[in-house]
Design a protein around this motif. Structure first.
Motif, short mmCIF file in Angstrom:
data_model
loop_
_atom_site.label_atom_id
_atom_site.label_comp_id
_atom_site.label_asym_id
_atom_site.label_seq_id
_atom_site.Cartn_x
_atom_site.Cartn_y
_atom_site.Cartn_z
N LEU A 44 -2.49 -0.22 -10.60
CA LEU A 44 -3.11 0.17 -9.52
C LEU A 44 -4.33 -0.68 -9.32
O LEU A 44 -4.97 -0.79 -10.15
N VAL A 75 -8.06 2.05 -4.67
CA VAL A 75 -7.64 3.22 -4.07
C VAL A 75 -8.62 3.66 -3.31
O VAL A 75 -9.96 3.19 -3.41
N MET A 114 -3.20 3.58 -1.99
CA MET A 114 -3.06 2.83 -3.31
C MET A 114 -2.53 1.62 -3.05
O MET A 114 -1.59 1.31 -2.68
N LYS A 156 0.72 -1.16 -0.01
CA LYS A 156 0.06 0.04 -0.02
C LYS A 156 0.63 1.18 0.10
O LYS A 156 1.90 1.43 0.86
N THR A 189 -4.55 9.26 1.10
CA THR A 189 -4.87 8.52 -0.10
C THR A 189 -4.04 7.28 0.12
O THR A 189 -2.93 7.14 0.28
N SER A 192 -5.49 7.34 -11.75
CA SER A 192 -6.07 6.10 -12.10
C SER A 192 -5.80 5.69 -13.63
O SER A 192 -5.37 4.66 -13.85
N MET A 246 -7.40 12.42 -8.97
CA MET A 246 -7.50 11.09 -8.68
C MET A 246 -7.72 10.12 -9.96
O MET A 246 -7.23 9.16 -10.38
#
Length: 103
Positions: free
Chosen positions: A37, A40, A63, A3, A61, A30, A26
């Protein structure tokens, strides 16, 4: 699985445009990070355990990626575009933490 946490610290002079972040930044993240990814999540801080104390982070945030290498490889390709967009939504320099997801 790892992460990547992107942490935006609270401060008296903090500017953070939530709408731009959610509606423009965002989706760009993406799009550019693509299939590397895996997940998220964006958290906007509301309060902490002590009601008399300011939040440490106003935005976090998270991810997920398969590995550090998969993150580093895709981020290296798009880092300039992603990092240059920060000025469009905040005056804060984010902090990055890389963690191993255990559960």
């Amino acid at each position: 699985m790892i992460k990547i946490s992107v942490l935006y610290s609270n401060s008296q002079d903090l500017i953070f445009d939530k709408d731009y972040y959610c509606d423009k930044h965002m989706p760009l993240v993406s799009k550019l990070l693509g299939e590397s990814l895996k997940n998220v999540q964006v958290d906007f801080g509301l309060a902490n355990g002590n009601p008399n104390e300011a939040l440490k982070y106003v935005v976090m945030t998270h991810m997920s990626f398969d590995s550090i290498e998969s993150f580093q490889n895709i981020f290296a390709v798009h880092s300039e575009e992603l990092l240059s967009d920060i000025v469009n939504f905040t005056n804060c320099q984010p902090q990055i933490q890389i963690s191993e997801i255990m559960i």
